[in-house]
Design a protein around this motif. Sequence first.
Motif, PDB file in Angstrom:
ATOM      1  N   LEU A  36      33.479 -10.083  40.626  1.00  0.00           N
ATOM      2  CA  LEU A  36      33.185  -9.182  39.514  1.00  0.00           C
ATOM      3  C   LEU A  36      34.374  -8.279  39.218  1.00  0.00           C
ATOM      4  N   GLY A  37      34.995  -7.750  40.255  1.00  0.00           N
ATOM      5  CA  GLY A  37      36.178  -6.904  40.072  1.00  0.00           C
ATOM      6  C   GLY A  37      37.329  -7.670  39.437  1.00  0.00           C
ATOM      7  N   ALA A  46      39.082  -7.055  35.761  1.00  0.00           N
ATOM      8  CA  ALA A  46      40.528  -6.875  35.637  1.00  0.00           C
ATOM      9  C   ALA A  46      41.133  -7.846  34.620  1.00  0.00           C
ATOM     10  N   MET A  47      40.536  -9.027  34.490  1.00  0.00           N
ATOM     11  CA  MET A  47      41.050 -10.025  33.557  1.00  0.00           C
ATOM     12  C   MET A  47      40.408  -9.930  32.177  1.00  0.00           C
ATOM     13  N   GLY A  48      39.443  -9.049  32.012  1.00  0.00           N
ATOM     14  CA  GLY A  48      38.800  -8.893  30.719  1.00  0.00           C
ATOM     15  C   GLY A  48      37.716  -9.919  30.441  1.00  0.00           C
ATOM     16  N   LEU A  49      37.116 -10.457  31.481  1.00  0.00           N
ATOM     17  CA  LEU A  49      36.080 -11.477  31.305  1.00  0.00           C
ATOM     18  C   LEU A  49      34.664 -10.935  31.439  1.00  0.00           C
ATOM     19  N   GLU A  50      34.509  -9.645  31.694  1.00  0.00           N
ATOM     20  CA  GLU A  50      33.181  -9.100  31.974  1.00  0.00           C
ATOM     21  C   GLU A  50      32.242  -9.132  30.775  1.00  0.00           C
ATOM     22  N   ASP A  51      32.776  -9.227  29.563  1.00  0.00           N
ATOM     23  CA  ASP A  51      31.918  -9.256  28.381  1.00  0.00           C
ATOM     24  C   ASP A  51      31.429 -10.658  28.026  1.00  0.00           C
ATOM     25  N   LEU A  52      31.887 -11.663  28.750  1.00  0.00           N
ATOM     26  CA  LEU A  52      31.442 -13.026  28.491  1.00  0.00           C
ATOM     27  C   LEU A  52      30.111 -13.282  29.190  1.00  0.00           C
ATOM     28  N   SER A  53      29.303 -14.155  28.584  1.00  0.00           N
ATOM     29  CA  SER A  53      28.063 -14.560  29.246  1.00  0.00           C
ATOM     30  C   SER A  53      28.415 -15.438  30.444  1.00  0.00           C
ATOM     31  N   SER A  60      31.608 -19.792  20.704  1.00  0.00           N
ATOM     32  CA  SER A  60      31.807 -18.363  20.921  1.00  0.00           C
ATOM     33  C   SER A  60      33.167 -18.083  21.576  1.00  0.00           C
ATOM     34  N   LEU A  61      33.544 -18.911  22.554  1.00  0.00           N
ATOM     35  CA  LEU A  61      34.848 -18.732  23.211  1.00  0.00           C
ATOM     36  C   LEU A  61      36.001 -18.944  22.239  1.00  0.00           C
ATOM     37  N   VAL A  62      35.847 -19.891  21.326  1.00  0.00           N
ATOM     38  CA  VAL A  62      36.876 -20.112  20.306  1.00  0.00           C
ATOM     39  C   VAL A  62      36.938 -18.899  19.379  1.00  0.00           C
ATOM     40  N   ASN A  63      35.774 -18.416  18.938  1.00  0.00           N
ATOM     41  CA  ASN A  63      35.733 -17.250  18.042  1.00  0.00           C
ATOM     42  C   ASN A  63      36.305 -16.003  18.696  1.00  0.00           C
ATOM     43  N   LYS A  64      36.133 -15.867  20.008  1.00  0.00           N
ATOM     44  CA  LYS A  64      36.641 -14.710  20.735  1.00  0.00           C
ATOM     45  C   LYS A  64      38.112 -14.860  21.139  1.00  0.00           C
ATOM     46  N   GLY A  65      38.676 -16.051  20.947  1.00  0.00           N
ATOM     47  CA  GLY A  65      40.084 -16.278  21.230  1.00  0.00           C
ATOM     48  C   GLY A  65      40.413 -16.740  22.642  1.00  0.00           C
ATOM     49  N   TYR A  66      39.406 -17.018  23.457  1.00  0.00           N
ATOM     50  CA  TYR A  66      39.660 -17.485  24.816  1.00  0.00           C
ATOM     51  C   TYR A  66      40.101 -18.949  24.839  1.00  0.00           C
ATOM     52  N   PRO A 123      43.279 -14.374  28.653  1.00  0.00           N
ATOM     53  CA  PRO A 123      42.339 -13.344  28.187  1.00  0.00           C
ATOM     54  C   PRO A 123      43.092 -12.103  27.716  1.00  0.00           C
ATOM     55  N   GLN A 124      42.524 -11.446  26.729  1.00  0.00           N
ATOM     56  CA  GLN A 124      43.087 -10.197  26.202  1.00  0.00           C
ATOM     57  C   GLN A 124      42.635  -9.038  27.079  1.00  0.00           C
ATOM     58  N   VAL A 125      43.539  -8.509  27.872  1.00  0.00           N
ATOM     59  CA  VAL A 125      43.184  -7.428  28.807  1.00  0.00           C
ATOM     60  C   VAL A 125      43.349  -6.095  28.154  1.00  0.00           C
TER      61      VAL A 125
END
Length: 97
Positions: free
Chosen positions: A15-16, A20-27, A72-78, A95-97
């Motif tokens: 989780l940490g 740190a990588m900016g992935l916490e908002d992904l399902s 969704s990942l494409v729309n979010k830019g991942y 990922p965009q940090v």
Amino acid sequence: MTDISKITELRKLLLGMERAMGLEDLSAVERDIYYAASELASRNHGVRTTGLLSHDLMENVSRPTFFRALKSLVNKGYLSQASTSRRGVYMVNAPQV
């Protein structure tokens, strides 16, 4: 230390790292697709949808859920569709940090 407490510590560490990588908002499904794509893309130049669908992390994900999360990942830019290939090939973006 019990097995469950070891797993708890690993989950907290993961989780940490995700934060740190900016992935916490992904399902959870989006994260699993991103992890699978990252693993598969490291072997190739891009990743095919068929490869993602057959990845171990996608074992319990329905096709409609998979494709919604992929979009969704494409729309979010991942992920982005590869410009030099036909449909169904994606490139992994940092990922965009």
